[in-house]
Design a protein around this motif. Structure first.
Motif, PDB file in Angstrom:
ATOM      1  N   MET B  34       0.828  -1.207   0.000  1.00 32.22           N
ATOM      2  CA  MET B  34       0.000   0.000   0.000  1.00 32.22           C
ATOM      3  C   MET B  34       0.867   1.263   0.000  1.00 32.22           C
ATOM      4  SD  MET B  34      -2.635  -1.712  -0.356  1.00 32.22           S
ATOM      5  CE  MET B  34      -3.835  -0.405  -0.632  1.00 32.22           C
ATOM      6  N   ALA B  35       2.139   1.068  -0.334  1.00 36.61           N
ATOM      7  CA  ALA B  35       3.036   2.211  -0.557  1.00 36.61           C
ATOM      8  C   ALA B  35       3.702   1.957  -1.897  1.00 36.61           C
ATOM      9  CB  ALA B  35       4.057   2.289   0.568  1.00 36.61           C
ATOM     10  N   GLY B  36       2.922   1.997  -2.938  1.00 34.87           N
ATOM     11  CA  GLY B  36       3.423   1.643  -4.261  1.00 34.87           C
ATOM     12  C   GLY B  36       2.744   0.389  -4.764  1.00 34.87           C
ATOM     13  N   ALA B  37       3.180  -0.044  -5.947  1.00 33.94           N
ATOM     14  CA  ALA B  37       2.540  -1.194  -6.583  1.00 33.94           C
ATOM     15  C   ALA B  37       2.800  -2.455  -5.765  1.00 33.94           C
ATOM     16  CB  ALA B  37       3.081  -1.355  -8.001  1.00 33.94           C
ATOM     17  N   PRO B  38       1.902  -3.446  -5.867  1.00 31.42           N
ATOM     18  CA  PRO B  38       2.121  -4.711  -5.169  1.00 31.42           C
ATOM     19  C   PRO B  38       3.408  -5.382  -5.639  1.00 31.42           C
ATOM     20  CG  PRO B  38       0.014  -4.731  -6.365  1.00 31.42           C
ATOM     21  CD  PRO B  38       0.650  -3.410  -6.616  1.00 31.42           C
ATOM     22  N   LEU B  39       4.106  -6.031  -4.721  1.00 33.10           N
ATOM     23  CA  LEU B  39       5.374  -6.688  -5.038  1.00 33.10           C
ATOM     24  C   LEU B  39       5.155  -8.188  -5.188  1.00 33.10           C
ATOM     25  CD1 LEU B  39       7.572  -4.871  -2.352  1.00 33.10           C
ATOM     26  CD2 LEU B  39       7.365  -4.287  -4.790  1.00 33.10           C
ATOM     27  N   LYS B  40       5.828  -8.771  -6.187  1.00 30.43           N
ATOM     28  CA  LYS B  40       5.772 -10.223  -6.374  1.00 30.43           C
ATOM     29  C   LYS B  40       6.941 -10.850  -5.626  1.00 30.43           C
ATOM     30  CE  LYS B  40       2.157 -10.535  -8.925  1.00 30.43           C
ATOM     31  NZ  LYS B  40       0.973 -11.208  -8.362  1.00 30.43           N
ATOM     32  N   ASN B  41       6.700 -11.979  -4.991  1.00 32.79           N
ATOM     33  CA  ASN B  41       7.745 -12.719  -4.267  1.00 32.79           C
ATOM     34  C   ASN B  41       8.596 -11.783  -3.410  1.00 32.79           C
ATOM     35  OD1 ASN B  41       6.997 -15.223  -5.429  1.00 32.79           O
ATOM     36  ND2 ASN B  41       7.968 -14.535  -7.317  1.00 32.79           N
ATOM     37  N   THR B 347      -7.030   0.002   4.786  1.00 36.19           N
ATOM     38  CA  THR B 347      -5.624   0.050   5.232  1.00 36.19           C
ATOM     39  C   THR B 347      -5.137   1.511   5.239  1.00 36.19           C
ATOM     40  OG1 THR B 347      -4.844  -0.451   2.977  1.00 36.19           O
ATOM     41  CG2 THR B 347      -5.066  -2.319   4.501  1.00 36.19           C
ATOM     42  N   ILE B 348      -4.408   1.906   4.200  1.00 41.08           N
ATOM     43  CA  ILE B 348      -3.713   3.195   4.257  1.00 41.08           C
ATOM     44  C   ILE B 348      -4.668   4.393   4.235  1.00 41.08           C
ATOM     45  CG2 ILE B 348      -3.263   3.242   1.743  1.00 41.08           C
ATOM     46  CD1 ILE B 348      -0.982   4.586   4.585  1.00 41.08           C
TER      47      ILE B 348
END
Lengths: 430, 400
Positions: B34-41, B347-348
């Motif tokens: 929720m601080a930027g794009a979702p991260l993979k792995n 959330t944010i």
């Protein structure tokens, strides 16, 4: 454009089912009876299902109207075994046991809750009076046809009677000031007293035989209870606490009446006893335990536990306790808590059809049954899926692409008022 | 054999190492920071109750590893009555409304909050880690709300002990039985009278000679409103009542959070122009009374209009006794609200609205280590919440 959609217009659109067969092709079909079909065909005609099966295995009649349902899901119309839609009323405050009172005399077919139920995919519904009485009256099994009067929605049984059950309740809800019971034991005693009277009344009728002059005076209350004793009217019994559930089983055993256990917050604690009694359950799944003392141990896994014990489980909305438009959540949340997908979907359809004695007509997609079905945008257990169309006996009664139907499906200005709704199409689109 | 023995020694070592419990690495196939794009792995490293950092790749050595398909920040319920309105729904566990007077802003949620209330544990099991809770709707001014984590052992552990002053306008605020307020106009007249008194008291307080030494708890609370030290949380649904709330807020230059607002689509421009944030009614709330026009699509409309908003579990007077804010966001996501905005609303965006975004609401270095883990799309009915961390401690590991 100001668009006034009245029931009259809808009726004109198609109250009578097509004589021309309609074939839905390319859909993922969940027939409930048998395996899911990934590329299926459903053929309906004259309000009935003509054929259902995999593409290629079903002969589409010549001259049939074809509807491409590729990418959509088709399942049977949902059966709700316990609801309060239609602004219904039952017994009044004069007595705790009022089996003579009929929901039939108090349904508003124009209530928005009726069309909201259709938007949730409900096609058959047991409309019940409340639980504030030991018996608040006769319930009504309705087909949610797009009718103009209550008579248009009734289900006539082969013997000419109108389909329905008898609402009963125990536990805290019927406990109030006299003449209502003040304790659980008193509740059971009052019920036993009435059923014993009904047994005697039945015996008098039997003794009179063909001699009408010997018949007892008509008693609407006892006549209804005799229908229950004869197994012609199923008792739909509101009960929560584990000991209250067993009290229902004890009464049903004493008077040999057919019964369905409703709500059963503690049912999971006495699942084996319910299974042994071979009594079905009409279950409600809500978002949290509590809200009343009897629901303090409500278990989201009730469906899974009861099913595992061998109990037939149907689901219900108890609308307005839960919203008919979101009824499929109950099956999905039960799957989350361990119930199989097959049993959960069965609980939305065929289990409830059996609970209402309507399994010969509804609950599955099988040739010969009523053409009650849903077109959905995706899997019925996904939050992202919507009911696109609801069909009852071959007639489309809900269409999400219609602005008025969309309004009722999601809510908005005027969606909960029981008056004629005027929808400005442009506003809806914006 | 040798491999087995080695494994046993390693397990033993892991169990003996006390540092392991303070250092946890949460690996997610998808991590919504929720601080930027979702991260993979990605992996969220937790140390001493805080988020150390969020990084892609494998967890470094020395951390206890937990894995999940989806990792999100701990969820925030922007408005509840949890801990005040108990699950038994009996007089002894209902503390959200005190009916002896229509305006009691001096009542504090911290003096009633039961951290052991079963429903708090219930929502925590689905990933809710922070709640804004307190006095409920249904009376002109019911009291002060608080913000607290769902693992708190006492009310004194509140993140914000006095967050907002809760008010209700419209039909629900009628006192009935010939008492005031009996009408909408009377409600506003009563509020204006108190706020004018508070303005005068505030003026006196700044003048040392005129300062009144006698304390008045009720007046002090109203002074906090006119001094903009606390926001007024106004539960209001009908369009005309929403405009009334805005009129009152403008007259007294109040900080306001609009709550409920079933008719928001009818007065969207005015809400947007006011700049006030919205805590929208639960998506699945029953449509009755003043809230008869509520819609599952309103969250999407607020987002499209750029109105800052969060979702809530709200108040339930019967069954179910609480809603689960995750499921309310799910229905919004299925009805026109983009999935990232839906997750943001619990959330944010909720953290910003409540003013606690420096501590919670996103997965960023230095923030409280509050996380929720899921075995699939958190919004899907059939997905399970498989783990919850609050301040770096595992508070739930049962699949729910």
């Amino acid at each position: 454009m100001r668009l006034a959609i009245s029931l009259g217009v809808l009726l004109a659109c198609g109250l009578s089912a097509q004589t021309t067969p309609v074939a839905f092709t390319g859909a993922h079909i969940i027939p409930i009876a048998g395996n899911e079909i990934s590329n299926g065909v459903l053929v309906v005609q004259n309000g009935k299902i003509v054929a259902v099966g995999a593409a290629g295995s079903v002969t589409i009649p010549a001259g049939a109207k074809r509807v491409d349902a590729t990418g959509k899901v088709i399942m049977p119309g949902i059966v709700d075994s316990h609801s309060h839609i239609g602004s219904v009323e039952g017994g009044d405050g004069s007595a705790p046991i009022q089996p003579e009172v009929r929901v039939l005399d108090a349904v508003n077919v124009r209530a928005t809750t009726m069309q909201k139920a259709r938007s949730g995919g409900v096609t058959t519904v047991n409309v019940m009076p409340g639980s504030g009485h030991l018996s608040s009256g006769q319930t009504l099994y309705l087909k949610l046809r797009q009718g103009n009067t209550i008579d248009d929605l009734l289900i006539k049984l082969p013997d000419g009677r109108i389909a329905g059950g008898l609402k009963m309740a125990n536990g805290t809800n019927p406990r109030r000031a006299a003449p209502f019971p003040g304790t659980r034991a008193k509740s059971a005693a009052l019920v036993r007293e009435q059923f014993i009277k009904a047994q005697e009344y039945k015996a008098k009728i039997a003794a009179a035989g063909a001699d009408a002059s010997k018949l007892p005076a008509r008693d609407l209350k006892l006549e209804t209870l005799v229908e229950v004793l004869d197994g012609k009217r199923v008792v739909q019994f509101h009960t929560h606490r584990h000991d209250d559930i067993l009290t229902v089983l004890r009464l049903a055993n004493e008077f040999k009446f057919r019964v369905v256990l409703h709500h059963v917050s503690d049912g999971w604690m006495v699942a084996d006893e319910i299974a042994k009694a071979k009594v079905p359950v009409s279950l409600i799944v809500v978002d949290s335990p509590g809200g009343k003392l009897e629901a303090k141990d409500m278990n989201i896994a009730s469906g899974a536990i009861l099913d595992k014990a061998g109990v037939m489980v149907g689901f219900h909305t108890d609308d307005g306790v839960t919203d008919s438009r979101l009824f499929l959540r109950e099956a999905a949340l039960s799957v989350r808590a361990g119930m199989s997908r097959e049993k959960a979907l069965y609980g939305m359809t065929m289990a409830n059809a059996r609970i209402l004695d309507l399994d010969a007509r509804v609950g599955t997609l099988e040739a010969g049954k009523d053409a009650d079905f849903l077109l959905m945008s995706g899997d019925p257990l996904s939050v992202y899926s919507h009911v696109l169309e609801t069909w009852v006996e071959g007639v489309k009664v809900f269409d999400r692409s219609d602005p008025k139907d969309h309004l009722l499906a999601v809510g908005g200005y005027g969606a909960s008022r029981n008056d004629e709704i005027y929808v400005d199409e442009c506003e809806v689109e914006r | 054999m040798r491999g087995g023995a080695l494994k046993r020694i390693l397990v033993l070592l892991a169990a003996l190492a006390p540092v392991a419990s303070a250092q946890i690495a949460i690996q997610g196939e998808t991590v919504y920071t929720m601080a930027g794009a979702p991260l993979k792995n990605a992996v969220v490293l937790v140390r001493d109750g805080k988020i150390e950092r969020v990084t892609t790749g494998a967890a470094p050595a020395g951390y206890k590893v937990m894995k999940a398909k989806v990792v999100t920040p701990g969820l925030i319920d922007a408005h509840a009555v949890l801990g005040l309105s108990g699950y038994l729904n009996q007089p002894q566990d209902q503390d959200q409304i005190e009916n002896s007077a229509p305006m009691q802003p001096e009542l504090r949620a911290i003096d009633a909050f039961d951290p052991k209330e079963r429903l708090i544990e219930w929502v925590r099991g689905f990933g809710v880690t922070t709640i804004h809770t307190g006095h409920g709707q249904g009376i002109l001014i019911s009291g002060q709300t608080m913000i607290i984590k769902t693992n708190a052992e006492t009310a004194d552990q509140a993140m914000v002990p006095a967050a907002m002053i809760a008010a209700t306008l419209g039909n629900d605020a009628r006192a009935g039985q010939g008492k005031s307020p009996g009408t909408r106009s009377k409600m506003i007249a009563m509020l204006r009278a108190e706020l004018i008194k508070a303005q005068e008291a505030a003026k006196k307080a700044s003048d040392k000679d005129k300062k009144d030494t006698a304390r008045d708890l009720r007046l002090e609370a109203f002074v906090k409103l006119v001094n903009r030290e606390m926001p007024l949380l106004i539960t209001v649904h009908k369009d005309n009542d929403i405009l009334t709330a805005l009129r009152l807020a403008k007259e007294f230059n109040l900080k306001v959070v609009l709550d409920g607002v079933a008719d928001a689509p009818e007065v969207l421009a005015q809400i947007k122009a006011s700049g006030y944030p919205v805590i929208l009614h639960p998506t699945m709330q029953r449509s009755s009374g003043d809230a008869e026009n509520l819609s599952m699509e309103t969250a999407g409309k607020l987002a499209a209009a750029g109105v800052p908003f969060a979702l809530q579990s709200g108040f339930e007077g019967y069954v179910p006794k609480t809603r689960v804010v995750l499921w309310e966001a799910a229905i919004a996501a299925a009805n026109g609200l983009a999935a990232d905005k839906a997750l943001g609303s619990i959330t944010i965006d909720a953290a910003r609205l409540l003013g606690v975004e420096k501590r919670v609401g996103s997965l960023e270095a230095g923030k409280d280590a509050d996380l929720a883990m899921y075995d699939g799309d958190p919004f899907e009915y059939t997905t399970h919440c498989v783990g919850v961390l609050i301040d770096g401690k595992v508070v739930s590991e049962t699949a729910r």
